[in-house]
Design a protein around this motif. Structure first.
Motif, PDB file in Angstrom:
ATOM      1  N   ASP A   1       0.852  -1.184   0.000  1.00  0.00           N
ATOM      2  CA  ASP A   1       0.000   0.000   0.000  1.00  0.00           C
ATOM      3  C   ASP A   1       0.888   1.233   0.000  1.00  0.00           C
ATOM      4  N   LEU A   2       0.974   1.886  -1.141  1.00  0.00           N
ATOM      5  CA  LEU A   2       1.862   3.036  -1.310  1.00  0.00           C
ATOM      6  C   LEU A   2       1.391   4.254  -0.540  1.00  0.00           C
ATOM      7  N   HIS A   3       0.158   4.205  -0.026  1.00  0.00           N
ATOM      8  CA  HIS A   3      -0.407   5.302   0.748  1.00  0.00           C
ATOM      9  C   HIS A   3      -0.392   4.964   2.245  1.00  0.00           C
ATOM     10  N   ARG A   4       0.690   4.363   2.692  1.00  0.00           N
ATOM     11  CA  ARG A   4       0.911   4.067   4.106  1.00  0.00           C
ATOM     12  C   ARG A   4       2.366   4.388   4.440  1.00  0.00           C
ATOM     13  N   GLN A   5       2.617   4.648   5.701  1.00  0.00           N
ATOM     14  CA  GLN A   5       3.992   4.822   6.138  1.00  0.00           C
ATOM     15  C   GLN A   5       4.715   3.474   6.061  1.00  0.00           C
ATOM     16  N   PRO A   6       6.040   3.475   5.869  1.00  0.00           N
ATOM     17  CA  PRO A   6       6.763   2.208   5.751  1.00  0.00           C
ATOM     18  C   PRO A   6       6.615   1.290   6.963  1.00  0.00           C
ATOM     19  N   ASP A   7       6.372   1.869   8.146  1.00  0.00           N
ATOM     20  CA  ASP A   7       6.230   1.039   9.342  1.00  0.00           C
ATOM     21  C   ASP A   7       4.774   0.746   9.694  1.00  0.00           C
ATOM     22  N   HIS A   8       3.844   1.104   8.818  1.00  0.00           N
ATOM     23  CA  HIS A   8       2.421   0.878   9.097  1.00  0.00           C
ATOM     24  C   HIS A   8       2.123  -0.617   9.022  1.00  0.00           C
ATOM     25  N   PRO A   9       1.351  -1.159   9.965  1.00  0.00           N
ATOM     26  CA  PRO A   9       1.064  -2.598   9.928  1.00  0.00           C
ATOM     27  C   PRO A   9       0.303  -3.045   8.691  1.00  0.00           C
ATOM     28  N   GLY A  10      -0.428  -2.131   8.036  1.00  0.00           N
ATOM     29  CA  GLY A  10      -1.170  -2.479   6.831  1.00  0.00           C
ATOM     30  C   GLY A  10      -0.425  -2.228   5.535  1.00  0.00           C
ATOM     31  N   LEU A  11       0.862  -1.931   5.631  1.00  0.00           N
ATOM     32  CA  LEU A  11       1.637  -1.646   4.418  1.00  0.00           C
ATOM     33  C   LEU A  11       1.596  -2.828   3.448  1.00  0.00           C
ATOM     34  N   ILE A  12       1.790  -4.024   3.965  1.00  0.00           N
ATOM     35  CA  ILE A  12       1.712  -5.256   3.176  1.00  0.00           C
ATOM     36  C   ILE A  12       0.676  -6.129   3.875  1.00  0.00           C
ATOM     37  N   PRO A  13      -0.593  -6.015   3.486  1.00  0.00           N
ATOM     38  CA  PRO A  13      -1.661  -6.628   4.282  1.00  0.00           C
ATOM     39  C   PRO A  13      -1.682  -8.150   4.194  1.00  0.00           C
ATOM     40  N   THR A  14      -1.936  -8.771   5.311  1.00  0.00           N
ATOM     41  CA  THR A  14      -2.196 -10.210   5.334  1.00  0.00           C
ATOM     42  C   THR A  14      -3.695 -10.493   5.427  1.00  0.00           C
ATOM     43  N   VAL A  15      -4.464  -9.477   5.810  1.00  0.00           N
ATOM     44  CA  VAL A  15      -5.922  -9.520   5.809  1.00  0.00           C
ATOM     45  C   VAL A  15      -6.411  -8.150   5.386  1.00  0.00           C
ATOM     46  N   SER A  16      -7.421  -8.102   4.511  1.00  0.00           N
ATOM     47  CA  SER A  16      -7.993  -6.833   4.089  1.00  0.00           C
ATOM     48  C   SER A  16      -9.505  -6.963   4.006  1.00  0.00           C
ATOM     49  N   ASP A  17     -10.197  -6.182   4.805  1.00  0.00           N
ATOM     50  CA  ASP A  17     -11.661  -6.213   4.886  1.00  0.00           C
ATOM     51  C   ASP A  17     -12.186  -7.645   4.988  1.00  0.00           C
ATOM     52  N   GLY A  18     -11.567  -8.415   5.847  1.00  0.00           N
ATOM     53  CA  GLY A  18     -12.014  -9.780   6.107  1.00  0.00           C
ATOM     54  C   GLY A  18     -11.477 -10.842   5.171  1.00  0.00           C
ATOM     55  N   HIS A  19     -10.743 -10.453   4.133  1.00  0.00           N
ATOM     56  CA  HIS A  19     -10.189 -11.405   3.162  1.00  0.00           C
ATOM     57  C   HIS A  19      -8.722 -11.686   3.493  1.00  0.00           C
ATOM     58  N   ALA A  20      -8.384 -12.946   3.642  1.00  0.00           N
ATOM     59  CA  ALA A  20      -6.999 -13.329   3.902  1.00  0.00           C
ATOM     60  C   ALA A  20      -6.161 -13.157   2.641  1.00  0.00           C
ATOM     61  N   ILE A  21      -4.947 -12.671   2.819  1.00  0.00           N
ATOM     62  CA  ILE A  21      -3.981 -12.529   1.726  1.00  0.00           C
ATOM     63  C   ILE A  21      -2.783 -13.406   2.102  1.00  0.00           C
ATOM     64  N   PRO A  22      -2.912 -14.718   1.915  1.00  0.00           N
ATOM     65  CA  PRO A  22      -1.901 -15.633   2.451  1.00  0.00           C
ATOM     66  C   PRO A  22      -0.520 -15.465   1.839  1.00  0.00           C
ATOM     67  N   GLY A  23      -0.459 -14.994   0.609  1.00  0.00           N
ATOM     68  CA  GLY A  23       0.839 -14.831  -0.033  1.00  0.00           C
ATOM     69  C   GLY A  23       1.711 -13.771   0.598  1.00  0.00           C
ATOM     70  N   ASN A  24       1.112 -12.920   1.441  1.00  0.00           N
ATOM     71  CA  ASN A  24       1.905 -11.883   2.107  1.00  0.00           C
ATOM     72  C   ASN A  24       2.437 -12.328   3.469  1.00  0.00           C
ATOM     73  N   ASP A  25       2.056 -13.500   3.906  1.00  0.00           N
ATOM     74  CA  ASP A  25       2.573 -14.003   5.181  1.00  0.00           C
ATOM     75  C   ASP A  25       4.064 -14.335   5.051  1.00  0.00           C
ATOM     76  N   GLY A  26       4.844 -13.763   5.919  1.00  0.00           N
ATOM     77  CA  GLY A  26       6.266 -14.110   5.992  1.00  0.00           C
ATOM     78  C   GLY A  26       7.125 -13.588   4.861  1.00  0.00           C
ATOM     79  N   ILE A  27       6.628 -12.641   4.077  1.00  0.00           N
ATOM     80  CA  ILE A  27       7.440 -12.132   2.964  1.00  0.00           C
ATOM     81  C   ILE A  27       8.537 -11.212   3.498  1.00  0.00           C
ATOM     82  N   ASP A  28       9.514 -10.945   2.644  1.00  0.00           N
ATOM     83  CA  ASP A  28      10.601 -10.029   3.006  1.00  0.00           C
ATOM     84  C   ASP A  28      10.091  -8.599   2.838  1.00  0.00           C
ATOM     85  N   ARG A  29       9.680  -8.003   3.933  1.00  0.00           N
ATOM     86  CA  ARG A  29       9.089  -6.669   3.925  1.00  0.00           C
ATOM     87  C   ARG A  29      10.048  -5.631   3.327  1.00  0.00           C
ATOM     88  N   PHE A  30      11.306  -5.709   3.718  1.00  0.00           N
ATOM     89  CA  PHE A  30      12.271  -4.705   3.276  1.00  0.00           C
ATOM     90  C   PHE A  30      12.554  -4.816   1.781  1.00  0.00           C
TER      91      PHE A  30
END
Length: 244
Positions: free
Chosen positions: A74-103
């Motif tokens: 999410d380019l409209h979030r701060q780099p340290d925001h917990p929703g920057l790379i969402p694992t859940v969004s509006d109740g939908h799981a985004i499993p591919g983002n679990d454990g990814i290299d955030r940096f």
């Protein structure tokens, strides 16, 4: 993958930004979701890109549009925001983002986008930044009533453009929210960084997506917003001959 696309314009004064313009997922990234989910509001701001393009054409204004889905980063979030790379969004799981290299994702997608935006600001020297977004009439996980606003104007500490926009929109008979359906004091990352940090007046425009999900809606909001943005730009400009 190119993280942004640019629309040229030489009218001066206004730079349009669309952080959530695309539902694209870069090669090599698997979000683990059904493709149809990318077309929902959690994957892209519905109608925001066509409206940004229409406004850019009408105003002759430059624009920066992101080319990656907010579910990837999410380019409209701060780099340290917990929703920057969402694992859940509006109740939908985004499993591919679990454990990814955030940096790594920040380095390859987030940072280049904001560098591109910074470069556009340096080259165009705008007096007004306008960020175009859309919001869903009701979150899927919410039990509350429908959001009544047709359009919301978001701002943080700098209220210069917001205080001009709100009465102009209300005069059109629109149902207008001031820092609704959410507050720019909380969600204003792009404009905090590129507007307020530089002393450039800015507003985020949020349109309810059932009002801008087809060509007729885009045309209507382009007709409404284009002259209002010109008036705001002119009233923010230094004393002198007003631009047309």
């Amino acid at each position: 993958m190119t993280v942004a696309r640019f629309l040229d314009g030489d009218a001066g004064g206004i730079l349009l930004i669309c952080d959530h313009a695309s539902n694209a997922v870069p090669p090599g990234i698997d979000l683990g979701v059904a493709p149809a989910l990318l077309d929902k509001h959690i994957g892209v701001d519905i109608g925001a890109a066509p409206l940004t393009e229409a406004l850019a054409a009408t105003l002759g204004a430059p624009a920066v549009l992101a080319t990656v889905s907010r579910l990837v980063i999410d380019l409209h979030r701060q780099p340290d925001h917990p929703g920057l790379i969402p694992t859940v969004s509006d109740g939908h799981a985004i499993p591919g983002n679990d454990g990814i290299d955030r940096f790594e994702r920040i380095a390859h997608l987030y940072a280049p986008y904001h560098r591109a935006l910074e470069a556009m600001i340096r080259s165009t020297r705008p007096t007004l930044l306008v960020s175009i977004h859309s919001f869903t009439p009701q979150l899927e996980t919410a039990d509350g009533p429908m959001r009544p606003w047709e359009i919301g104007i978001l701002s943080n500490r700098d209220r210069r453009a917001a205080d001009l926009a709100l009465p102009l929109l209300a005069a059109r008979g629109l149902v207008v929210g001031d820092n609704e359906p959410y507050s720019g004091k909380v969600l204003n990352a792009t404009l905090n960084r590129h507007g307020e940090a530089r002393g450039i007046a800015s507003i985020a425009i949020e349109i309810r997506n059932d009002r801008v999900d087809d060509a007729t809606g885009v045309d209507r909001w382009n007709d409404i917003l284009a002259p209002i943005l010109v008036e705001i730009r002119n009233r923010l400009a230094p004393k002198g001959v007003l631009a047309t």
